[in-house]
Design an enzyme around this catalytic site. Structure first.
Site, PDB file in Angstrom:
ATOM      1  N   ARG A 105      68.450  36.339  38.918  1.00 22.88           N
ATOM      2  CA  ARG A 105      69.601  36.631  39.454  1.00 22.88           C
ATOM      3  C   ARG A 105      70.439  35.392  39.885  1.00 22.88           C
ATOM      4  NH1 ARG A 105      67.928  41.091  44.111  1.00 22.88           N
ATOM      5  NH2 ARG A 105      65.946  39.713  44.037  1.00 22.88           N
ATOM      6  N   GLN A 106      70.056  34.428  39.947  1.00 24.69           N
ATOM      7  CA  GLN A 106      70.493  33.161  40.227  1.00 24.69           C
ATOM      8  C   GLN A 106      70.875  32.360  38.626  1.00 24.69           C
ATOM      9  OE1 GLN A 106      69.474  30.757  43.495  1.00 24.69           O
ATOM     10  NE2 GLN A 106      67.846  32.045  44.227  1.00 24.69           N
ATOM     11  N   HIS A 139      67.265  40.066  34.327  1.00 20.08           N
ATOM     12  CA  HIS A 139      68.514  40.481  35.110  1.00 20.08           C
ATOM     13  C   HIS A 139      69.845  40.175  34.233  1.00 20.08           C
ATOM     14  CE1 HIS A 139      71.052  41.639  38.386  1.00 20.08           C
ATOM     15  NE2 HIS A 139      71.804  40.668  38.412  1.00 20.08           N
ATOM     16  N   ASP A 181      76.778  49.510  37.947  1.00 15.65           N
ATOM     17  CA  ASP A 181      77.874  48.495  37.794  1.00 15.65           C
ATOM     18  C   ASP A 181      78.315  48.274  36.524  1.00 15.65           C
ATOM     19  OD1 ASP A 181      76.240  46.638  36.954  1.00 15.65           O
ATOM     20  OD2 ASP A 181      75.316  46.167  38.992  1.00 15.65           O
ATOM     21  N   LYS A 204      81.919  49.133  41.142  1.00 17.05           N
ATOM     22  CA  LYS A 204      81.931  48.857  42.487  1.00 17.05           C
ATOM     23  C   LYS A 204      82.357  47.472  42.992  1.00 17.05           C
ATOM     24  CE  LYS A 204      77.323  46.841  42.201  1.00 17.05           C
ATOM     25  NZ  LYS A 204      75.905  46.972  42.344  1.00 17.05           N
ATOM     26  N   THR A 235      67.513  45.892  48.241  1.00 24.66           N
ATOM     27  CA  THR A 235      67.389  46.378  49.526  1.00 24.66           C
ATOM     28  C   THR A 235      67.908  48.129  49.328  1.00 24.66           C
ATOM     29  OG1 THR A 235      69.725  46.301  49.674  1.00 24.66           O
ATOM     30  CG2 THR A 235      68.019  44.445  50.372  1.00 24.66           C
ATOM     31  N   ALA A 236      67.964  48.524  48.102  1.00 24.42           N
ATOM     32  CA  ALA A 236      68.350  50.016  47.864  1.00 24.42           C
ATOM     33  C   ALA A 236      69.626  50.496  48.446  1.00 24.42           C
ATOM     34  CB  ALA A 236      67.353  50.910  48.322  1.00 24.42           C
TER      35      ALA A 236
END
Length: 335
Positions: A105-106, A139, A181, A204, A235-236
Site C-alpha cells: 500500500r505504500q 495492492h 473505489d 468515494k 479496518t472494514a
C-alpha cells in the site's frame, strides 16, 4: 517425459497452516510424502530473529512461504534472514512465496517528505539473495516494477468466481460486481467478466487518510445481488459504509469477497453490525479464532493455487495457465 523437479519448502511463523496445506496438496499430487524443511525460526531474548536449517539444501530449489502480515516487520525479517541462511548453505535458488505483501500500500509518495516503502522492501528482498517472488493480489500493479527480479502475481478472482458460481448458482443473472473505489475497477471487471455479471463502482472521496467523507454509486444496482470485491479488508470501515450506500441505492443484498483479511482493531465487530450479508476472505493471512468464529465471515483456501504455482516455477512451466477456468476447476476438484 522430463523428470519432475521436487522443490523444497521452508515456512516462516506467519502462516504455518497455509504452508502445511500447500505441502499436503503437493503430496497428494505427487503421490509421495512431501514435508516442510526441518528448520528453526525463533527469537533471541532481545527479539532478534534467529534461523537454523537442519537439512542439507545444497543445490536445492528453495521456497520460503511467509506472508508479511501483522507483525509485518518481524515476518519480513524472517524472510530476509531465512533467505540469507539458505544462500549461505548453497541453495541453488531461493523463491519468496509472500501470499500477502504487506507493504504494497505504500507504493507512492502521497505527501511531501514521505517514503515509498514498497520499493525499499523490494530492494531488501532482492539484496537478501532471493531470486524470485510469488505473491497474490498486489495492492497495485506497479509494485512488480519495484523489483529487479521476476515477480509472479497470482489472482484470487478465479477462485472467487468458482465460489460465487457455487454459492449463487440460481441467482447468477442477478449479480452485479462492485468495485469499492475507482482504483479497484480492473479487479472487479476481471471477476465480473468471469461470472458474466454487471459492473458498478463506488466513487468515494476522502478528507483525510482512512476517513471517507462522501460515497456515490456509478451503475445500476436496483434489486440486484451486489458483490463487493477488494484486495484488502483492514479496518472494514469503508467496506461497511459501501454496503450501506449500496443497499440504500436499491440493492437486494450485499456480499463481499476480499483477498487479504487483515481485520485490524474492531473490524469484525463492524462487519457483524453492518448490512453485509457475508464476507469471504482467503487464507493468505492466518485467520484468528475470532474470524473463524464469526458468523458472517467465510474462508476459502489458496493452497491448491500456490502449490501448483510452486510446482510450475520449479519445473519451468507456465504460471499464466493458472488463471484459466479449466485449470482452476481441476485444481479445486470441480473439473
Amino acid at each position: 517425459m522430463p523428470q519432475q523437479i521436487e522443490p523444497k519448502l521452508l515456512t516462516g511463523n506467519a502462516n504455518i497452516q497455509l504452508s502445511k496445506d500447500i505441502v499436503e496438496y503437493m503430496s497428494g499430487q505427487s503421490g509421495r510424502e512431501i514435508g516442510l524443511v526441518d528448520a528453526k525460526i525463533e527469537r533471541f531474548n532481545d527479539q532478534e530473529v534467529y534461523v537454523e536449517v537442519y537439512e542439507n539444501v545444497r543445490g536445492e530449489d528453495m521456497f520460503i512461504i511467509q506472508p508479511t502480515s501483522k507483525p509485518a516487520n518481524d515476518h519480513l525479517m524472517e524472510i530476509l534472514i531465512a533467505a540469507d541462511a539458505l544462500r549461505r548453505s548453497s541453495a541453488a535458488r531461493v523463491t519468496a512465496v509472500i501470499p500477502y505483501f504487506g507493504y504494497a500500500r505504500q507504493d507512492r509518495r502521497t505527501k511531501a517528505r514521505t517514503p515509498i516503502s514498497a520499493k525499499l522492501v523490494a530492494n531488501l528482498i532482492t539484496q537478501a539473495g532471493i531470486s524470485r517472488v510469488l505473491t497474490m493480489d498486489l495492492h497495485s500493479a506497479q509494485v512488480q516494477g519495484f523489483f529487479d527480479i521476476p515477480v509472479d502475481n497470482l489472482y484470487a478472482s478465479p477462485i472467487f468466481s468458482l465460489d460465487i458460481a457455487n454459492q449463487f448458482l440460481r441467482a447468477l443473472n442477478d449479480i452485479v460486481v462492485i468495485s469499492p473505489d475507482v482504483g479497484g475497477v480492473s479487479r472487479a471487471r476481471e471477476l465480473a467478466k468471469r461470472i458474466n455479471a454487471g459492473l458498478a463502482v463506488v466513487d468515494k472521496r476522502r478528507q483525510t487518510a482512512g476517513e471517507v467523507s462522501e460515497m456515490t454509486i456509478i451503475g445500476d444496482i436496483s434489486d440486484r445481488i451486489c458483490i463487493i470485491v477488494d484486495d484488502i479488508c483492514d479496518t472494514a470501515g469503508t467496506l461497511c459504509a459501501a454496503a450501506d450506500i449500496i443497499l440504500s441505492s436499491g440493492a437486494r443484498e450485499v456480499h463481499a469477497y476480499v483477498t487479504h483479511g487483515v481485520m485490524s482493531g474492531d473490524a469484525l465487530s463492524k462487519i457483524a453490525a453492518s448490512s453485509l450479508k457475508s464476507v469471504v476472505i482467503t487464507d493468505t493471512i492466518l485467520p484468528t479464532q475470532e474470524i473463524l468464529a464469526s458468523e458472517k465471515t467465510r474462508i476459502i483456501s489458496t493452497a491448491p493455487l500456490f502449490a501448483q504455482a510452486i510446482l510450475n516455477i520449479a519445473n519451468g512451466t507456465s504460471i499464466s495457465s493458472l488463471f484459466q477456468t479449466k485449470t482452476l476447476d481441476w485444481l479445486y476438484g470441480r473439473g
